[in-house]
Design a protein around this motif. Structure first.
Motif, mmCIF file in Angstrom:
data_model
loop_
_atom_site.group_PDB
_atom_site.id
_atom_site.type_symbol
_atom_site.label_atom_id
_atom_site.label_comp_id
_atom_site.label_asym_id
_atom_site.label_seq_id
_atom_site.Cartn_x
_atom_site.Cartn_y
_atom_site.Cartn_z
ATOM 1 N N UNK A 14 0.859 -1.181 0.000
ATOM 2 C CA UNK A 14 0.000 0.000 0.000
ATOM 3 C C UNK A 14 0.896 1.231 0.000
ATOM 4 N N UNK A 15 1.289 1.620 -1.209
ATOM 5 C CA UNK A 15 2.150 2.780 -1.429
ATOM 6 C C UNK A 15 1.534 3.609 -2.545
ATOM 7 N N UNK A 16 2.061 4.811 -2.730
ATOM 8 C CA UNK A 16 1.544 5.638 -3.822
ATOM 9 C C UNK A 16 1.905 5.053 -5.181
ATOM 10 N N UNK A 17 3.134 4.534 -5.297
ATOM 11 C CA UNK A 17 3.577 3.986 -6.586
ATOM 12 C C UNK A 17 4.495 2.796 -6.384
ATOM 13 N N UNK A 18 4.322 1.824 -7.256
ATOM 14 C CA UNK A 18 5.299 0.736 -7.340
ATOM 15 C C UNK A 18 5.992 0.867 -8.684
ATOM 16 N N UNK A 19 7.222 0.422 -8.726
ATOM 17 C CA UNK A 19 7.975 0.429 -9.980
ATOM 18 C C UNK A 19 7.942 -0.973 -10.554
ATOM 19 N N UNK A 20 7.654 -1.030 -11.833
ATOM 20 C CA UNK A 20 7.643 -2.285 -12.565
ATOM 21 C C UNK A 20 8.933 -2.389 -13.368
ATOM 22 N N UNK A 21 9.670 -3.468 -13.188
ATOM 23 C CA UNK A 21 10.848 -3.745 -14.016
ATOM 24 C C UNK A 21 10.322 -4.293 -15.340
ATOM 25 N N UNK A 22 10.017 -3.384 -16.240
ATOM 26 C CA UNK A 22 9.296 -3.707 -17.469
ATOM 27 C C UNK A 22 10.245 -3.998 -18.634
ATOM 28 N N UNK A 23 9.668 -4.545 -19.695
ATOM 29 C CA UNK A 23 10.407 -4.656 -20.952
ATOM 30 C C UNK A 23 9.989 -3.498 -21.854
#
Length: 167
Positions: A14-23
């Motif tokens: 439960x955070x404002x943003x998560x970072x996705x290790x995306x392609x």
């Protein structure tokens, strides 16, 4: 300045943003990327398809959909080719791009996975050093931001801890 290291599931935070290790396609994949797409639901893929992909070292932001996080920042880290293809600077740029988007969207809590450390084979020690260096530099100006470094392996959390203790 607030950096916290945790082991756990980034999709449940439960955070404002998560970072996705995306392609680069932003259309899902394995590891963290696949887990985030599954947890967020099909609306995430639909929005990602409108973004036109993302360059390595850059980031784009979407809604969080079915996640507890309001936003997902999709960061495209570099594949490790031995260090001769500007990988370190691309990883720095990736973290900076995420933090700039966080600032633009008034994010107060952000959770990062270990970008490029899975199937992209970036050396864990080097990747952790870069992440902490960039984040600490950013926190000198953005003091109200809380950063969570979310680890899927004990080896990564131990590496982060050791590096943070030295700095």
């Amino acid at each position: 300045m607030s950096i916290e290291i945790i082991n756990g599931d980034i999709t449940a935070l439960e955070v404002d943003a998560i970072v996705n290790a995306a392609n680069r396609s932003l259309c899902g994949g394995g590891g963290v990327d696949g887990a985030i797409h599954r947890a967020a639901g099909p609306e995430l893929l639909a929005e990602c398809r409108t973004l036109g992909g993302c360059d390595t070292g850059a980031a784009k932001i979407t809604q969080g959909y079915q996640l507890a996080a309001k936003y997902i920042i999709h960061a495209v880290g570099p594949v490790w080719y031995g260090g001769n293809k500007n990988e370190e600077e691309l990883l720095r740029a990736c973290y900076r791009a995420c933090l700039e988007l966080a600032k633009d969207y008034q994010v107060e809590t952000i959770a990062f996975p270990a970008i490029s450390c899975g199937s992209y084979r970036f050396p864990i020690e080097k990747a952790c050093e870069i992440a902490i260096e960039v984040i600490k530099d950013h926190l000198l100006e953005e003091r109200n931001l809380k950063v969570l470094l979310v680890c899927f392996e004990d080896k990564i959390s131990r590496t982060y801890s050791r590096i943070l203790d030295k700095k």
